[in-house]
Design an enzyme around this catalytic site. Structure first.
Site, short mmCIF file in Angstrom:
data_model
loop_
_atom_site.label_atom_id
_atom_site.label_comp_id
_atom_site.label_asym_id
_atom_site.label_seq_id
_atom_site.Cartn_x
_atom_site.Cartn_y
_atom_site.Cartn_z
N SER A 1 -2.95 -3.34 -1.13
CA SER A 1 -3.26 -4.29 0.10
C SER A 1 -3.32 -3.42 1.57
CB SER A 1 -2.21 -5.31 0.13
OG SER A 1 -2.66 -6.12 1.06
N THR A 2 -2.41 -3.55 2.26
CA THR A 2 -2.54 -3.02 3.51
C THR A 2 -2.36 -1.53 3.35
OG1 THR A 2 -1.41 -5.07 4.62
CG2 THR A 2 -1.57 -3.10 5.89
N ASP B 1 2.86 -8.73 -4.77
CA ASP B 1 1.73 -9.23 -5.65
C ASP B 1 1.63 -8.22 -6.76
OD1 ASP B 1 -0.52 -10.47 -6.66
OD2 ASP B 1 -1.98 -9.65 -5.31
N HIS C 1 -6.72 -6.45 -1.50
CA HIS C 1 -6.81 -7.70 -0.79
C HIS C 1 -7.58 -7.49 0.58
CE1 HIS C 1 -2.38 -8.56 -2.14
NE2 HIS C 1 -3.10 -8.79 -2.99
N MET D 1 1.93 -5.15 1.64
CA MET D 1 3.02 -6.08 1.87
C MET D 1 3.23 -6.91 0.76
SD MET D 1 5.21 -7.12 4.18
CE MET D 1 4.75 -6.34 5.75
#
Length: 350
Positions: free
Chosen positions: A165-166, A288, A192, A285
């Site tokens: 993600s991030t 998931d 993401h 973050m």
């Protein structure tokens, strides 16, 4: 409670005003100033001392990419890009991610978006996450070495499944570009990201990698040596069709706020008999991927899980959830993950 200090950089006075209004509605954020272009931003950094910068890309005098590069070289801090959803905008955004931007905010309707309230929650969330990000100068990041493909790697019935993600685009670039071109397994990636940006990400990574990298297509057969990136806005599952593994895309409801979701992809793999998996969880973050790995274990699947080490994560959330749950078989710094992937393929045969 200490407020997060934010500097907003945009050549539009309207966009500077609306971003200020959106961010200051949250008591945790204080907008300490605005800048008209990249040069204006650089001139104000020492005085305003922001924790996070939001940076438009297209600006006169000095654009966002040049300003980002100078920030990362001299005094690194979290930068969130503000991008238009155009092909050129998407490509510039992916370049910004590779230069060290933590994340990006998508303008709903062009360079001057009168409807930014559509994404106000997203703006606040991403700026707050950026405030927790660890940003390092490029000169201190140890690059991965190209991994040689040994002769004894398992070739059938194995998948490599990656969730991030991030900070993920830069992490993916580090890992995928160091893998050998003859990797004997397919790679499935959930990053993401909203619609319109994953194709540019895939194209960029394909240019830089020995393996092939593409945005996944509905019901296409998967092949070894190819990385398939889930399209933004779609869940990606793996299904067996006439003894062949194919990609199934759908727009069912987001899971825990994510579509694509790592858990959805991992859970689909859990339902495939006779398939062993190397799962990789990198910077991001939240948690998931955790439930999906548990589903694989519960179904009795052979799964080897690699978690990114905290020291190299931009945000230590998703890997932390895996490590704390005792599900990580290997914890590696970013520049070592490609080596661990190849080692896991060798170990499957032992």
């Amino acid at each position: 409670m200490k407020q997060l200090r934010v500097l907003i950089v945009d050549d539009s006075a309207f966009m500077r005003r609306i971003l200020t209004d959106i961010l200051e509605k949250d008591y945790r954020i204080l907008v300490v100033g605005t800048a008209r272009n990249g040069k204006d931003c650089l001139d104000k950094l020492d005085t305003l001392r922001p924790d996070v910068v939001t940076m438009d890309i297209e600006m006169p005098v000095m654009d966002g990419l040049e300003a980002l590069q100078k920030i990362m070289e001299s005094s690194p801090l979290p930068v969130v890009m503000v991008s238009s959803l155009t092909q050129e905008g998407a490509e510039s955004t992916m370049k910004a991610m590779s230069l060290g931007a933590v994340d990006f905010i998508q303008k709903p309707s062009g360079s001057i978006s009168l409807d930014m309230e559509k994404v106000d929650k997203d703006v606040v969330r991403k700026v707050l996450i950026a405030g927790e990000a660890k940003v390092k100068p490029p000169s201190t990041i140890i690059a991965s070495k190209k991994v040689r493909s040994p002769d004894d790697m398992k070739e059938e019935g194995h998948l490599i499944a990656v969730g991030t993600s991030t900070g993920g685009p830069r992490a993916l670039q580090e890992v995928l570009t160091s893998l050998p071109g003859n990797l004997p397994a397919p790679i499935l990636v959930v990053q993401h990201m909203p619609k319109g940006f994953t194709k540019s990400l895939a194209k960029r990574l394909d240019r830089l990698s020995e393996i092939s990298v593409k945005e996944a297509e509905h019901m296409e057969e998967i092949h070894k040596g190819v990385a398939y990136i889930a399209p933004g806005g779609y869940h990606m599952e793996v299904v067996k069709d006439n003894q062949r593994l194919r990609i199934h895309l759908n727009e069912s409801s987001p899971l825990n706020g994510h579509r694509p979701s790592v858990n959805v992809m991992f859970s689909s793999i859990a339902n495939l008999p006779g398939i062993s998996t190397t799962t990789v969880i990198m910077t991001g973050m939240g948690a998931d991927g955790l439930e999906g790995i548990l589903a694989m274990k519960e179904q009795g699947r052979t799964v080897f899980t690699i978690a990114e080490d905290e020291s190299t994560c931009v945000v230590y959330g998703m890997p932390k959830a895996i490590v704390k749950s005792g599900l990580a078989d290997d914890v590696r710094k970013l520049n070592e993950i490609s080596h661990s992937i190849v080692e896991s393929l060798q170990n499957k045969r032992r």
